[in-house]
Design an enzyme around this catalytic site. Structure first.
Site, PDB file in Angstrom:
ATOM      1  N   ILE A  22       0.780  -1.271   0.091  1.00 23.81           N
ATOM      2  CA  ILE A  22       0.351   0.197   0.031  1.00 23.81           C
ATOM      3  C   ILE A  22       0.746   1.342  -0.278  1.00 23.81           C
ATOM      4  O   ILE A  22       0.495   2.023  -0.710  1.00 23.81           O
ATOM      5  CB  ILE A  22      -0.540   0.176   1.130  1.00 23.81           C
ATOM      6  CG1 ILE A  22      -1.946  -1.033   1.022  1.00 23.81           C
ATOM      7  CG2 ILE A  22      -1.660   1.159   1.215  1.00 23.81           C
ATOM      8  CD1 ILE A  22      -2.657  -1.224   2.387  1.00 23.81           C
ATOM      9  N   ASN A  93       1.678   6.460   7.293  1.00 21.26           N
ATOM     10  CA  ASN A  93       1.059   4.642   6.345  1.00 21.26           C
ATOM     11  C   ASN A  93       1.360   3.733   6.944  1.00 21.26           C
ATOM     12  O   ASN A  93       1.050   2.975   6.751  1.00 21.26           O
ATOM     13  CB  ASN A  93       1.695   4.577   4.574  1.00 21.26           C
ATOM     14  CG  ASN A  93       1.762   3.632   4.510  1.00 21.26           C
ATOM     15  OD1 ASN A  93       0.602   2.864   4.094  1.00 21.26           O
ATOM     16  ND2 ASN A  93       2.546   2.535   4.172  1.00 21.26           N
ATOM     17  N   ASN A  97       0.776  -5.539  11.378  1.00 21.61           N
ATOM     18  CA  ASN A  97      -0.641  -6.427  12.238  1.00 21.61           C
ATOM     19  C   ASN A  97       0.354  -7.148  13.111  1.00 21.61           C
ATOM     20  O   ASN A  97       0.979  -8.229  12.577  1.00 21.61           O
ATOM     21  CB  ASN A  97      -0.992  -7.242  11.145  1.00 21.61           C
ATOM     22  CG  ASN A  97      -2.580  -7.275  12.549  1.00 21.61           C
ATOM     23  OD1 ASN A  97      -2.422  -7.685  13.664  1.00 21.61           O
ATOM     24  ND2 ASN A  97      -3.379  -8.078  11.732  1.00 21.61           N
ATOM     25  N   GLN A 150      -9.578  -7.924  15.892  1.00 22.31           N
ATOM     26  CA  GLN A 150      -9.506  -9.685  15.645  1.00 22.31           C
ATOM     27  C   GLN A 150      -8.357 -10.713  16.156  1.00 22.31           C
ATOM     28  O   GLN A 150      -9.158 -11.395  15.856  1.00 22.31           O
ATOM     29  CB  GLN A 150      -8.554  -8.780  14.533  1.00 22.31           C
ATOM     30  CG  GLN A 150      -7.884  -9.597  13.672  1.00 22.31           C
ATOM     31  CD  GLN A 150      -6.456  -9.679  12.504  1.00 22.31           C
ATOM     32  OE1 GLN A 150      -6.149  -9.030  11.716  1.00 22.31           O
ATOM     33  NE2 GLN A 150      -5.084 -10.052  12.932  1.00 22.31           N
ATOM     34  N   TYR A 156      -1.720  -3.790  17.696  1.00 25.81           N
ATOM     35  CA  TYR A 156      -1.664  -3.276  16.944  1.00 25.81           C
ATOM     36  C   TYR A 156      -3.527  -2.610  16.398  1.00 25.81           C
ATOM     37  O   TYR A 156      -3.377  -1.482  16.171  1.00 25.81           O
ATOM     38  CB  TYR A 156      -1.689  -4.129  15.917  1.00 25.81           C
ATOM     39  CG  TYR A 156      -2.171  -3.886  13.966  1.00 25.81           C
ATOM     40  CD1 TYR A 156      -1.393  -2.956  13.768  1.00 25.81           C
ATOM     41  CD2 TYR A 156      -3.461  -4.290  13.523  1.00 25.81           C
ATOM     42  CE1 TYR A 156      -1.252  -2.409  12.120  1.00 25.81           C
ATOM     43  CE2 TYR A 156      -3.965  -3.941  12.436  1.00 25.81           C
ATOM     44  CZ  TYR A 156      -2.825  -2.862  11.451  1.00 25.81           C
ATOM     45  OH  TYR A 156      -3.238  -2.602  10.302  1.00 25.81           O
ATOM     46  N   LYS A 160      -4.608   0.875  16.263  1.00 23.61           N
ATOM     47  CA  LYS A 160      -5.205   1.930  14.963  1.00 23.61           C
ATOM     48  C   LYS A 160      -6.414   2.214  15.926  1.00 23.61           C
ATOM     49  O   LYS A 160      -6.650   2.966  15.192  1.00 23.61           O
ATOM     50  CB  LYS A 160      -4.927   0.363  14.184  1.00 23.61           C
ATOM     51  CG  LYS A 160      -4.280  -0.085  13.081  1.00 23.61           C
ATOM     52  CD  LYS A 160      -3.762   1.068  12.992  1.00 23.61           C
ATOM     53  CE  LYS A 160      -2.282   0.510  11.926  1.00 23.61           C
ATOM     54  NZ  LYS A 160      -2.233   1.880  11.040  1.00 23.61           N
ATOM     55  N   ALA A 187      -9.522  -3.201   4.758  1.00 22.93           N
ATOM     56  CA  ALA A 187     -10.439  -3.853   5.942  1.00 22.93           C
ATOM     57  C   ALA A 187      -9.538  -5.475   4.598  1.00 22.93           C
ATOM     58  O   ALA A 187      -8.083  -4.784   5.435  1.00 22.93           O
ATOM     59  CB  ALA A 187     -11.746  -4.194   5.626  1.00 22.93           C
TER      60      ALA A 187
END
Length: 263
Positions: A22, A93, A97, A150, A156, A160, A187
């Protein structure tokens, strides 16, 4: 659409990932729009990316930086501003995870926070005088994990979640300076890291199919290009009255009615 990013100095952290990641995709889109990317990342791959851009006649710079080290972040911002004299936008950015769960040590948890959230604070803190001068803006890259959880990744998830809190706090704090602050929430996006994770699973292909079936729009994963396009629009003048927003680029994965699931 001309986003009027030509000549804009955009600090982007975590942009020296593998090709197709990304961050690297956002970097390439910035260059295509004529922006001046200023990369902050610990991976020496950033030197290669800047060289490739410069060979195409595109101005860019790279500061190899351990973003868990406050002094190195301060030094990177100084290097960028000494060279260009301005910062027009910051894209935070960085994100790993890292699986730092409840069984992790205090130090492991704190290191996760330093990487995934505290680095955002420090980049903005040191860039802020220049953002005030340019009436620039901030874009934080977030994750659905900050909203949904999660499992097995407390560091993480906390980071976030905190990034979203900082996004709105900065929108309030900086509104008097005309500085916008927004977040992109991602996502399920098909990146080299996602591909590598799937390949570690015994039933990887089945797991991937089950995830894709749950993405309402077109039953496919979000592409890094789609995320990059949204990022560039959000930092541009075309999004000039948008601040304090969480913009979810996920094909409806997080928010839409479960009745849309194919199974």
């Amino acid at each position: 659409m001309d986003l009027n990013l030509k000549g804009k100095v955009v600090v982007i952290s975590g942009a020296a990932g593998i090709k197709g990641s990304i961050g690297e995709t956002i970097l390439q889109h910035l260059a295509e729009e004529g922006a001046v990317p200023a990369i902050i990342d610990r991976n020496a791959r950033g030197f290669e990316y800047v060289k490739e851009l410069q060979e195409k006649g595109i101005d860019a710079t790279f500061c190899q930086t351990d973003v868990t080290n406050p002094d190195e972040i301060e030094k990177a911002i100084k290097t960028i501003t000494d060279k260009y004299g301005k910062i027009d936008a910051v894209i935070n950015n960085v994100g790993v995870n890292d699986g730092v769960g409840l069984d992790a040590s205090y130090d492991e948890f704190m290191n996760s926070l330093k990487l995934n959230m505290v680095s955002y604070f420090l980049v903005v803190k040191h860039a802020l005088p220049f953002l005030k001068a340019s009436k620039g803006n901030i874009l934080n890259i977030g994750s659905k994990v900050g909203l949904t959880g999660q499992g097995g990744t407390s560091g993480y998830a906390a980071s976030k979640g905190g990034v979203l809190g900082l996004t709105r706090e900065w929108a309030v704090d900086l509104i008097k300076f005309g500085i916008r602050s927004n977040a992109i929430i991602i996502a399920e996006s098909w990146t080299p890291a996602y591909d590598a994770w799937i390949k570690t699973l015994e039933n990887g292909e089945e797991k991937l199919k089950s995830i894709v079936k749950k993405i309402p729009l077109e039953n496919r994963m979000t592409t890094p290009d789609e995320i990059a396009d949204t990022c560039l629009f959000t930092i541009s003048e075309k999004s000039s009255h948008t601040t304090g927003q969480f913009i979810t680029v996920d094909g409806g994965y997080v928010h839409l009615d479960r009745s849309l699931l194919t199974e």
